[in-house]
Design an enzyme around this catalytic site. Sequence first.
Site, PDB file in Angstrom:
ATOM      1  N   HIS A   1       0.840  -1.202   0.000  1.00 52.13           N
ATOM      2  CA  HIS A   1       0.000   0.000   0.000  1.00 52.13           C
ATOM      3  C   HIS A   1       0.876   1.254   0.000  1.00 52.13           C
ATOM      4  O   HIS A   1       2.106   1.167   0.181  1.00 52.13           O
ATOM      5  CB  HIS A   1      -0.947   0.004   1.194  1.00 52.13           C
ATOM      6  CG  HIS A   1      -0.268  -0.151   2.519  1.00 52.13           C
ATOM      7  ND1 HIS A   1       0.511   0.826   3.098  1.00 52.13           N
ATOM      8  CD2 HIS A   1      -0.223  -1.187   3.378  1.00 52.13           C
ATOM      9  CE1 HIS A   1       0.975   0.396   4.236  1.00 52.13           C
ATOM     10  NE2 HIS A   1       0.558  -0.831   4.426  1.00 52.13           N
TER      11      HIS A   1
HETATM   12  P1  TYD Z   1      -1.814  -2.903   7.435  1.00 52.08           P
HETATM   13  O1  TYD Z   1      -1.520  -1.438   7.408  1.00 52.08           O
HETATM   14  O2  TYD Z   1      -2.438  -3.505   6.212  1.00 52.08           O
HETATM   15  O3  TYD Z   1      -0.501  -3.723   7.821  1.00 52.08           O
HETATM   16  P2  TYD Z   1       0.881  -3.925   6.999  1.00 52.08           P
HETATM   17  O4  TYD Z   1       1.087  -2.697   6.183  1.00 52.08           O
HETATM   18  O5  TYD Z   1       1.921  -4.102   8.035  1.00 52.08           O
HETATM   19  O6  TYD Z   1       0.776  -5.149   6.179  1.00 52.08           O
HETATM   20  O7  TYD Z   1      -2.739  -3.176   8.705  1.00 52.08           O
HETATM   21  C1  TYD Z   1      -3.199  -4.471   9.051  1.00 52.08           C
HETATM   22  C2  TYD Z   1      -4.461  -4.323   9.886  1.00 52.08           C
HETATM   23  O8  TYD Z   1      -4.189  -3.640  11.113  1.00 52.08           O
HETATM   24  C3  TYD Z   1      -5.548  -3.531   9.180  1.00 52.08           C
HETATM   25  O9  TYD Z   1      -6.793  -4.149   9.466  1.00 52.08           O
HETATM   26  C4  TYD Z   1      -5.490  -2.186   9.814  1.00 52.08           C
HETATM   27  C5  TYD Z   1      -5.004  -2.477  11.213  1.00 52.08           C
HETATM   28  N1  TYD Z   1      -4.194  -1.381  11.789  1.00 52.08           N
HETATM   29  C6  TYD Z   1      -4.698  -0.626  12.840  1.00 52.08           C
HETATM   30  O10 TYD Z   1      -5.834  -0.841  13.318  1.00 52.08           O
HETATM   31  N2  TYD Z   1      -3.917   0.370  13.375  1.00 52.08           N
HETATM   32  C7  TYD Z   1      -2.682   0.633  12.890  1.00 52.08           C
HETATM   33  O11 TYD Z   1      -1.991   1.557  13.400  1.00 52.08           O
HETATM   34  C8  TYD Z   1      -2.183  -0.137  11.787  1.00 52.08           C
HETATM   35  C9  TYD Z   1      -0.822   0.125  11.198  1.00 52.08           C
HETATM   36  C10 TYD Z   1      -2.977  -1.131  11.273  1.00 52.08           C
END
Ligand code: TYD
Length: 140
Positions: free
Chosen positions: A54
């Site tokens: 992302h």
């Molecule tokens: P995501 O940003 O997709 O993780 P990564 O980039 O590490 O693969 O986030 C995974 C899940 O966690 C998504 O459902 C959103 C949630 N999340 C939060 O609730 N708070 C946060 O600060 C972050 C970074 C993610």
Amino acid sequence: MTQARGFVREIELPQIHDPRGDLTFVEGGNHLPFDIRRVYYLYNVPVDAKRGGHAHKELEQVVFALSGSFRIKIDDGTSRSEYWLRDPRKGLHISRLVWREMDSFSQGAVCMVLASLPYDEADYFRCYEEFRAAVSREMR
Ligand code: TYD
């Protein structure tokens, strides 16, 4: 003011070394160009997992490997690069409008992220084509 193009840069934090071990510290607005509004960390990551995938509309982050190592693949919409994080003193500052993917986590790796804003799903580009379209609009 927000800058038009995404960028990444490596930052190095101070290290206080003595026979009891090493100490590193970070001050928002001093070692980082933003105030820290959120800290999150990834751990228990399977070695074959892929994270990220992302970009952000406004959020800036600095990513550290507090323990172990992993790879971050970077795409600013026009060029690609990759970084390996493995030193707890060295972070990767990732601006807005940068697509990132993380993989090759070592066993027991801990990834800590310092972020400029609270979590907001509306700030994400989770579709690569939407991200590319936003970069093209800003470069016009
Ligand atoms: P995501 O940003 O997709 O993780 P990564 O980039 O590490 O693969 O986030 C995974 C899940 O966690 C998504 O459902 C959103 C949630 N999340 C939060 O609730 N708070 C946060 O600060 C972050 C970074 C993610």
